[in-house]
Design a protein around this motif. Sequence first.
Motif, mmCIF file in Angstrom:
data_model
loop_
_atom_site.group_PDB
_atom_site.id
_atom_site.type_symbol
_atom_site.label_atom_id
_atom_site.label_comp_id
_atom_site.label_asym_id
_atom_site.label_seq_id
_atom_site.Cartn_x
_atom_site.Cartn_y
_atom_site.Cartn_z
ATOM 1 N N ASN A 124 0.915 -1.088 0.155
ATOM 2 C CA ASN A 124 -0.041 -0.191 0.020
ATOM 3 C C ASN A 124 0.967 1.301 -0.002
ATOM 4 O O ASN A 124 0.645 2.280 -0.832
ATOM 5 C CB ASN A 124 -1.061 -0.153 1.264
ATOM 6 N N ALA A 125 1.824 1.230 0.704
ATOM 7 C CA ALA A 125 2.907 2.475 0.764
ATOM 8 C C ALA A 125 3.212 2.775 -0.465
ATOM 9 O O ALA A 125 3.180 3.884 -1.185
ATOM 10 C CB ALA A 125 4.338 2.109 1.663
ATOM 11 N N VAL A 126 3.548 1.409 -1.509
ATOM 12 C CA VAL A 126 4.003 2.100 -2.702
ATOM 13 C C VAL A 126 2.861 2.505 -3.625
ATOM 14 O O VAL A 126 3.164 3.650 -4.315
ATOM 15 C CB VAL A 126 4.633 0.646 -3.469
ATOM 16 N N LYS A 127 1.891 1.891 -3.460
ATOM 17 C CA LYS A 127 0.864 2.405 -4.439
ATOM 18 C C LYS A 127 0.214 3.717 -4.111
ATOM 19 O O LYS A 127 -0.029 4.510 -4.643
ATOM 20 C CB LYS A 127 -0.462 1.433 -4.219
ATOM 21 N N GLU A 128 0.139 4.007 -2.926
ATOM 22 C CA GLU A 128 -0.189 5.268 -2.391
ATOM 23 C C GLU A 128 0.641 6.453 -2.740
ATOM 24 O O GLU A 128 0.123 7.736 -2.772
ATOM 25 C CB GLU A 128 -0.868 5.218 -0.954
ATOM 26 N N LEU A 129 1.677 6.341 -2.860
ATOM 27 C CA LEU A 129 2.719 7.291 -3.011
ATOM 28 C C LEU A 129 2.775 7.748 -4.532
ATOM 29 O O LEU A 129 2.970 8.898 -4.956
ATOM 30 C CB LEU A 129 4.181 6.714 -2.457
ATOM 31 N N ASN A 130 2.507 6.586 -5.422
ATOM 32 C CA ASN A 130 2.358 6.945 -6.727
ATOM 33 C C ASN A 130 1.992 8.163 -7.492
ATOM 34 O O ASN A 130 2.954 8.807 -8.088
ATOM 35 C CB ASN A 130 1.866 5.857 -7.560
ATOM 36 N N PRO A 131 0.699 8.682 -6.913
ATOM 37 C CA PRO A 131 0.500 9.967 -7.712
ATOM 38 C C PRO A 131 1.322 10.990 -7.486
ATOM 39 O O PRO A 131 1.467 12.155 -8.377
ATOM 40 C CB PRO A 131 -0.763 10.375 -7.060
ATOM 41 N N GLY A 132 2.245 11.053 -6.262
ATOM 42 C CA GLY A 132 3.114 12.204 -5.957
ATOM 43 C C GLY A 132 4.195 12.189 -6.667
ATOM 44 O O GLY A 132 5.143 12.963 -6.072
ATOM 45 N N ILE A 133 4.634 11.003 -7.119
ATOM 46 C CA ILE A 133 6.343 10.825 -7.373
ATOM 47 C C ILE A 133 7.112 11.739 -8.138
ATOM 48 O O ILE A 133 8.219 11.719 -7.845
ATOM 49 C CB ILE A 133 6.437 9.477 -7.881
ATOM 50 N N THR A 134 6.399 12.661 -8.953
ATOM 51 C CA THR A 134 7.269 13.699 -9.595
ATOM 52 C C THR A 134 7.275 14.859 -8.547
ATOM 53 O O THR A 134 8.356 15.449 -9.064
ATOM 54 C CB THR A 134 6.265 14.063 -10.818
ATOM 55 N N ALA A 135 6.661 14.958 -7.624
ATOM 56 C CA ALA A 135 6.977 15.960 -6.848
ATOM 57 C C ALA A 135 8.138 15.876 -6.101
ATOM 58 O O ALA A 135 8.759 14.891 -6.034
ATOM 59 C CB ALA A 135 5.834 16.035 -5.756
ATOM 60 N N ALA A 136 8.931 17.077 -5.896
ATOM 61 C CA ALA A 136 10.203 17.045 -5.354
ATOM 62 C C ALA A 136 10.163 16.222 -4.157
ATOM 63 O O ALA A 136 9.268 16.367 -3.368
ATOM 64 C CB ALA A 136 10.783 18.460 -5.151
ATOM 65 N N GLY A 137 11.443 15.428 -3.837
ATOM 66 C CA GLY A 137 11.718 14.609 -2.675
ATOM 67 C C GLY A 137 10.756 13.211 -2.693
ATOM 68 O O GLY A 137 11.062 12.520 -1.497
ATOM 69 N N LYS A 138 9.662 13.243 -3.254
ATOM 70 C CA LYS A 138 9.061 11.993 -3.137
ATOM 71 C C LYS A 138 9.641 10.775 -3.937
ATOM 72 O O LYS A 138 9.265 9.850 -3.467
ATOM 73 C CB LYS A 138 7.539 12.200 -3.963
ATOM 74 N N GLN A 139 10.474 11.310 -5.009
ATOM 75 C CA GLN A 139 11.143 10.073 -5.591
ATOM 76 C C GLN A 139 12.023 9.160 -4.619
ATOM 77 O O GLN A 139 11.903 7.784 -4.524
ATOM 78 C CB GLN A 139 12.056 10.525 -6.410
ATOM 79 N N GLU A 140 12.593 9.663 -3.727
ATOM 80 C CA GLU A 140 13.546 9.193 -2.659
ATOM 81 C C GLU A 140 12.688 8.147 -1.862
ATOM 82 O O GLU A 140 12.922 7.021 -1.733
ATOM 83 C CB GLU A 140 14.440 9.961 -1.969
ATOM 84 N N LEU A 141 11.471 8.691 -1.433
ATOM 85 C CA LEU A 141 10.669 7.910 -0.736
ATOM 86 C C LEU A 141 10.047 6.725 -1.457
ATOM 87 O O LEU A 141 10.070 5.602 -0.687
ATOM 88 C CB LEU A 141 9.408 8.817 -0.397
#
Length: 548
Positions: free
Chosen positions: A93-110
């Motif tokens: 779920n952590a992977v799925k829920e983060l997805n929409p924001g991945i282009t935002a700065a700082g989210k890629q590492e997460l």
Amino acid sequence: MSDATAKKEQRRKFQAIRGTRDLLPPETALWNRVEQTVHEVFTTFGFGEIRVPIFETTDLFARAVGGETDIVSKEMYAFLDQPDLSDLENARNAVKELNPGITAAGKQELFELYVSNFISEIHKHVTAQDINLPRRAQSDFDTIQDRFRDLLTLPDTKDEDTNNKRRHLTFEIVIKVDLLRFGESISLRPEATASVCRAYIEHNMLQLPQPVKLFYTGPMFRRERPQKGRYRQFYQIGAEVLEGTRPEVVKDSPKELSKDAVIDAEVIEMLMTFFDKVGLQGATLYINSIGHNAENCRRGYVELLRAELQKEPERLGEDSQRRIDTNPLRVLDSKLESEQAIIATLPHIADHLCDECKTHYAAVKRQLELRGVLYQENWRLVRGLDYYMRTTFEITAPGLGSQNAVCGGGRYDGLVELLGGPPTKGIGFAIGEDRLILSLQESGKGQTQQGRDVYIAWMGERAYAAAIRAARDLRSAGFSVELPPVEQKFGKALSQADKLGAKYALILGDNEVSEALWTLKTLSTGEQEKFPEPELIDFLRQQKNVSS
Ligand code: AMP
């Protein structure tokens, strides 16, 4: 939902699922009698009971029964057996829920951290053997790891090309993470031969004296259209003879063929002995040989059949037309009135068997005759399961309408090998127990003893103590006893005893206790007799022996 609907819903009566049913007393006594007879007869032929699980991997049935058969292609109760692993699901779920924001700065590492966490959770559970990855899941998991590796090696630049690649890889990872299923497809058993063969391999029964003779009873599950004699949960009684072949044995030598024929005939003899003992009347045994899977035998015949059927396919129904390609032999099974005239003109397999199969079939018939087993040959008997070869047989019984087959069976050399075991010969059958019971009931052979032997009509404290003692002694002597929990007037007690179908009423009141003489009333005649306590059981025993 309105209050009224909710209340109605709450009060909804539950019913057994379509195609399943409850078996109730007194009918269950008949089921027990039948199963008891199975044990008695089959053990005299040297068979031992095997109990296999109700569910197995779907693959086992698909491989053994055949993917093209109705049973596997549309009738199995299959489901994904998924382990409940909350840490793994949280990581997913952590992977799925983060997805929409991945282009935002700082989210890629997460995102990378979460994916890496998900991957290591899977490795952890695989190592701990909490999960095993079926073939498809393993390939999905490999893809996730590959894409993740690619993602990590992307240069840390902001050019559009790299960004597009990153977006693409991320997207693919999220989809695969979402879809990855760890469970295994398992199925409720539609039959038990596959399981018995699996058990033969798993327990290395090749080490035992051969052949190994096993029988089973129990429920099977097929999603068929329910009708009289056809259920979705039904019961089979089956037996299998498995014989691992040593390397020095010459396959299909005259000696081997004749030994196989003896085994086939003895299995059928056992079956007919059982039907006789259980009281089944009017059973007819049909036999056939469907040869073996070789060009000069069944394969050649199947091609011939296909060519014949292709001449005028439009004269056949939809199912048979499809079977011209998938399995022309099954056309012979057809019960469609409109197809019978065409089927009657088709070539017979007996004229196209190889020499070995011919020799074997002739020997089976001879062996049956030697045992006094009556049979009829039926060239159209091909059976619906893929694993059969040479001998096939079926038994029909009266009183069953269109579903009149009570038993089907045949030889299946090669099945154990197909399931990964050593070269092994096999023959077996399965009796439809529901249909057997129906036929017994229809012919009046289904009566079982009903009611109680003794109803104890007691009155008074002292009598109750004697009644408890009488119930205990009678039960330990094997009589069925009803001891009412509260005192009743004798008239009421006797009418209750009648309703329960009791044979005797044991009357215990103050007089009986003071005189130490107990009154026994035979309910069918109304006769009454007095007995001292110890003599009562002897008297009942004698009566039971006379009537049985
Ligand atoms: P099979 O395993 O298909 O060879 O079936 C063997 C026997 O099981 C048949 O001859 C029937 O007596 C019985 N049988 C098969 N399917 C059903 C069913 N759906 N309901 C009741 N009996 C069945």
